[in-house]
Design an enzyme around this catalytic site. Structure first.
Site, short mmCIF file in Angstrom:
data_model
loop_
_atom_site.label_atom_id
_atom_site.label_comp_id
_atom_site.label_asym_id
_atom_site.label_seq_id
_atom_site.Cartn_x
_atom_site.Cartn_y
_atom_site.Cartn_z
CB SER A 135 -0.87 0.02 1.25
OG SER A 135 -1.56 1.26 1.36
CE1 TYR A 148 -3.69 -1.88 5.67
CE2 TYR A 148 -3.31 0.39 5.01
CZ TYR A 148 -3.61 -0.92 4.68
OH TYR A 148 -3.80 -1.29 3.36
N1 LIG Z 1 -8.84 -0.67 -0.71
C1 LIG Z 1 -7.79 0.11 -0.63
O1 LIG Z 1 -7.88 1.35 -0.67
C2 LIG Z 1 -6.41 -0.51 -0.55
C3 LIG Z 1 -5.30 0.32 -0.82
C4 LIG Z 1 -4.03 -0.24 -0.75
C5 LIG Z 1 -3.87 -1.55 -0.41
N2 LIG Z 1 -4.96 -2.34 -0.13
C6 LIG Z 1 -4.71 -3.74 0.25
O2 LIG Z 1 -5.36 -4.56 -0.70
C7 LIG Z 1 -5.62 -5.83 -0.11
C8 LIG Z 1 -7.04 -6.24 -0.44
O3 LIG Z 1 -7.94 -5.33 0.15
P1 LIG Z 1 -9.33 -4.89 -0.50
O4 LIG Z 1 -9.27 -3.42 -0.67
O5 LIG Z 1 -9.67 -5.76 -1.64
O6 LIG Z 1 -10.27 -5.15 0.78
P2 LIG Z 1 -11.57 -6.07 1.03
O7 LIG Z 1 -12.57 -5.85 -0.04
O8 LIG Z 1 -11.96 -5.82 2.44
O9 LIG Z 1 -10.98 -7.56 0.88
C9 LIG Z 1 -10.09 -8.09 1.85
C10 LIG Z 1 -9.93 -9.58 1.63
O10 LIG Z 1 -9.00 -10.09 2.61
C11 LIG Z 1 -9.56 -11.24 3.23
N3 LIG Z 1 -9.13 -11.41 4.60
C12 LIG Z 1 -9.05 -10.45 5.58
N4 LIG Z 1 -8.70 -11.02 6.75
C13 LIG Z 1 -8.57 -12.35 6.51
C14 LIG Z 1 -8.25 -13.47 7.32
N5 LIG Z 1 -7.97 -13.35 8.64
N6 LIG Z 1 -8.21 -14.71 6.75
C15 LIG Z 1 -8.49 -14.86 5.44
N7 LIG Z 1 -8.78 -13.84 4.61
C16 LIG Z 1 -8.83 -12.60 5.15
C17 LIG Z 1 -11.07 -11.01 3.16
O11 LIG Z 1 -11.73 -12.27 3.19
P3 LIG Z 1 -12.71 -12.77 4.37
O12 LIG Z 1 -13.24 -11.57 5.08
O13 LIG Z 1 -13.75 -13.59 3.67
O14 LIG Z 1 -11.83 -13.61 5.23
C18 LIG Z 1 -11.25 -10.35 1.81
O15 LIG Z 1 -11.36 -11.32 0.79
C19 LIG Z 1 -5.33 -5.67 1.38
O16 LIG Z 1 -4.08 -6.25 1.67
C20 LIG Z 1 -5.28 -4.16 1.58
O17 LIG Z 1 -4.44 -3.80 2.65
C21 LIG Z 1 -6.23 -1.85 -0.21
#
Ligand SMILES: NC(=O)c1ccc[n+]([C@@H]2O[C@H](COP(=O)([O-])OP(=O)(O)OC[C@H]3O[C@@H](n4cnc5c(N)ncnc54)[C@H](OP(=O)(O)O)[C@@H]3O)[C@@H](O)[C@H]2O)c1
Length: 249
Positions: A135, A148
């Site tokens: 990120s 974070y």
């Molecule tokens: N959205 C943003 O602005 C952004 C920006 C930069 C980086 N990111 C990074 O991108 C990645 C994906 O995030 P996203 O934005 O797609 O968020 P999201 O829609 O909330 O998806 C997060 C995913 O991670 C899984 N997860 C979380 N905790 C888990 C656990 N304990 N065991 C297994 N799976 C787990 C969730 O699955 P379950 O809940 O079904 O377990 C879900 O599939 C993350 O690493 C985040 O830090 C996001």
């Protein structure tokens, strides 16, 4: 046909990545804790293309059991997408919840390194690739980022460090470090749909599909090319400025 292991495939970037890779001819192991969402992906894309592995990435035994139970067709991994992750809270460190901090470290740091270590033998054997979703939070500081931000700085740096250790193996390693992407991420972070809608309102954030397309592009580059890091942002987002606190006399 090549096989990708995508963590966090029940929502957002991971879910879009599974769909995008499968539509481009890959097989995917899709992981997450929400079985019904994994089942829906299998139903949509086909059991020959998607294998659902439902486990909590913080549970090492469950992770090992899921890897051991991969069907033959999905057992050799060509691409690991280290994507599962979350943020909890936006409070300043002095008010933050230690439980939230522990959850972020267990998920974003510990689970990622354990899974990577487990899959390195198959990735090396198949001259595969690792793509990690870090990120911008790991590169630029903002108030309330605290653990974070620290966990994502770890993710960004661990991924680049892998590149050095994997020298000569043919394994490619890429750190993708996005800015704001509209997913369930902010809902998880704040616990409120209203706060989530508020953050994205008028901001024209990136979409999960934008990042999935980048993942596919990196994964399908010719084998002699390595993208070390990518840092995509929406046009409407930029860097936090410096602040000065004034003493009041
Ligand atoms: N959205 C943003 O602005 C952004 C920006 C930069 C980086 N990111 C990074 O991108 C990645 C994906 O995030 P996203 O934005 O797609 O968020 P999201 O829609 O909330 O998806 C997060 C995913 O991670 C899984 N997860 C979380 N905790 C888990 C656990 N304990 N065991 C297994 N799976 C787990 C969730 O699955 P379950 O809940 O079904 O377990 C879900 O599939 C993350 O690493 C985040 O830090 C996001």
């Amino acid at each position: 046909m090549k096989t990708a292991f995508v963590t966090g495939a029940t929502a957002g970037i991971g879910e879009a990545t599974v769909r995008t890779l499968v539509n481009s001819g890959w097989r995917c192991v899709a992981t997450g804790r929400r079985q019904e969402r994994l089942d829906a992906l299998v139903g949509e894309l086909g059991a020959d293309k998607v294998h659902a592995a439902c486990f909590d990435v913080r549970d090492r035994e469950a992770m090992e059991a899921a890897i051991a139970a991969l069907p033959d067709a999905f057992a050799g991994i060509d691409l690991l997408v280290n994507n599962a992750g979350l943020a909890r809270g936006l409070s300043p460190a002095q008010e933050a919840s230690l439980d939230d901090w522990q959850t972020m470290i267990d998920t974003n740091v510990t689970a990622m390194v354990v899974l990577t270590r487990k899959l390195l033998p198959t990735l090396i054997e198949r001259k595969g690739a690792i793509i990690a979703i870090g990120s911008v939070a790991g590169n630029y500081i903002y108030p309330g980022g605290n653990v974070y931000a620290g966990s994502k700085a770890f993710a960004n740096h661990f991924t680049l460090a892998l590149r050095a250790d994997l020298h000569g193996t043919g394994v490619r390693v890429t750190s993708i470090e996005p800015g704001m992407v509209e997913t369930e991420f902010t809902l998880v972070r704040t616990g409120s749909q209203e706060a989530s809608d508020d953050l994205y309102r008028g901001a024209k954030p990136m979409t999960a599909q934008d990042i999935a397309e980048m993942i596919k592009w990196v994964a399908e580059l010719p084998p002699h090319l390595n993208i070390n890091r990518l840092e995509p942002m929406p046009v409407n987002q930029d860097f936090a400025g410096f602040r000065v606190a004034r003493e009041h006399h």
